[in-house]
Scaffold this motif. Structure first.
Motif, short mmCIF file in Angstrom:
data_model
loop_
_atom_site.label_atom_id
_atom_site.label_comp_id
_atom_site.label_asym_id
_atom_site.label_seq_id
_atom_site.Cartn_x
_atom_site.Cartn_y
_atom_site.Cartn_z
N GLY A 138 0.81 -1.21 0.00
CA GLY A 138 0.00 0.00 0.00
C GLY A 138 0.85 1.26 0.00
N THR A 162 -1.90 -8.32 -1.18
CA THR A 162 -1.69 -7.50 0.01
C THR A 162 -1.92 -8.35 1.25
OG1 THR A 162 -2.29 -5.38 -0.99
CG2 THR A 162 -2.59 -5.57 1.38
N ASP A 219 -3.01 -8.04 4.88
CA ASP A 219 -3.64 -7.14 5.84
C ASP A 219 -3.18 -7.55 7.24
OD1 ASP A 219 -6.42 -5.24 6.09
OD2 ASP A 219 -5.82 -6.36 7.87
N ASN A 265 -8.26 -1.07 7.06
CA ASN A 265 -7.77 -0.42 5.84
C ASN A 265 -8.82 -0.52 4.74
OD1 ASN A 265 -5.15 0.60 6.42
ND2 ASN A 265 -4.35 -1.48 6.44
N TYR A 293 -9.10 -0.80 0.90
CA TYR A 293 -8.29 -1.15 -0.27
C TYR A 293 -9.01 -0.87 -1.59
CZ TYR A 293 -5.58 -3.64 3.25
OH TYR A 293 -4.84 -3.97 4.37
N GLU A 313 -7.76 -1.58 -5.37
CA GLU A 313 -8.52 -2.50 -6.22
C GLU A 313 -8.84 -1.86 -7.57
OE1 GLU A 313 -11.91 -3.49 -3.93
OE2 GLU A 313 -10.86 -4.92 -2.63
N VAL A 338 -6.48 -9.68 -1.30
CA VAL A 338 -6.11 -9.23 0.04
C VAL A 338 -6.18 -10.43 0.99
CG1 VAL A 338 -6.68 -7.72 1.98
CG2 VAL A 338 -6.95 -6.90 -0.37
#
Length: 247
Positions: free
Chosen positions: A33, A61, A63, A77, A79, A83, A95
């Motif tokens: 990120g 990702t 998380d 978060n 995303y 995306e 994710v």
């Protein structure tokens, strides 16, 4: 965009010099990120148009789960913008939800969590890559990271070494590649700002309070007085032949 062309030229130089991408590769891009991983994703997506080898990209990702961390809670978060970026770049995005923050801070109470956290996140990305049928993982380490890691190892561990442009993980049948290794951080910052990349603000309590930040500040001050310090150290790494480096 001029900044994208400059970024792409640096990435392509590293890819060709260190033979990072082969025909038919399936590459998992680790997306934290931050600006580095998002810039890497954009560069590799653009590189598909020019490199005379076909390869596929997937973005992942991890998380950290700070929303369930008791000691350092943070909102979940979002995303959605990442995306959307991946959708525009035609890159599948996944994710992986974890409770790493809970494990590291609540259960283990780590006072110096960065090394453990990094290893655990990399392990999860590696597993995700294998599950997706990828044979390579692209990481966002850049030119400055390379020099700073070398100095970290020297100052705090008393050893000569840094990460390699290409690293083989034989047990998982994966290769790690670092296409930004010849790209300076200031070039990435410029691209990220002008491209308006959806950079997520870090929720980690250790952010900006690490040994790496100390080394970064130290080298920055020294480079201000003696221009070219980073280049000289990077060149010494290339000439040394250690850790898979070569000219």
């Amino acid at each position: 965009m001029k900044d994208l062309q400059k970024l792409l030229s640096r990435v392509r130089l590293a890819v060709e010099k260190y033979d990072m991408i082969a025909e038919g590769d399936r590459i998992a891009v680790g997306i934290s990120g931050g600006k580095d991983s998002l810039a890497l994703l954009c560069a590799l997506a653009e590189l598909r148009r020019f490199l005379p080898r076909h390869f596929e990209l997937y973005a992942f990702t991890v998380d950290m789960g700070f929303d369930v961390c008791e000691k350092h809670p943070a909102p979940p978060n979002d995303y959605s913008q990442i995306e959307e970026l991946c959708r525009r770049l035609c890159v599948p995005y996944f994710v992986k939800k974890t409770q790493l923050a809970h494990i590291i801070f609540d259960l283990r109470g780590e006072s110096n969590p960065c090394s453990l956290c990094s290893r655990m996140r990399r392990g999860i990305i590696h597993d995700c890559a294998v599950e997706a049928g990828c044979n390579k993982v692209a990481l966002g380490h850049h030119f400055n990271d390379t020099v700073e890691t070398f100095m970290l190892n020297l100052f705090f561990e008393g050893r000569i070494g840094s990460f390699s442009p290409v690293t083989e993980l034989s047990r998982k049948e994966l290769f790690l590649i670092r296409p930004l290794v010849m790209t300076e951080e200031k070039e990435i910052k410029s691209f990220a700002r002008k491209a308006r990349l959806p950079v997520l603000e870090s929720t980690c309590p250790e952010d900006k309070h690490t040994e790496r930040e100390y080394i970064k500040e130290y080298l920055g001050d020294f480079d201000h007085l003696h221009r070219g310090l980073y280049r000289r150290i990077f060149g010494a790494l290339e000439r040394s032949g250690i850790d898979g480096w070569h000219e």
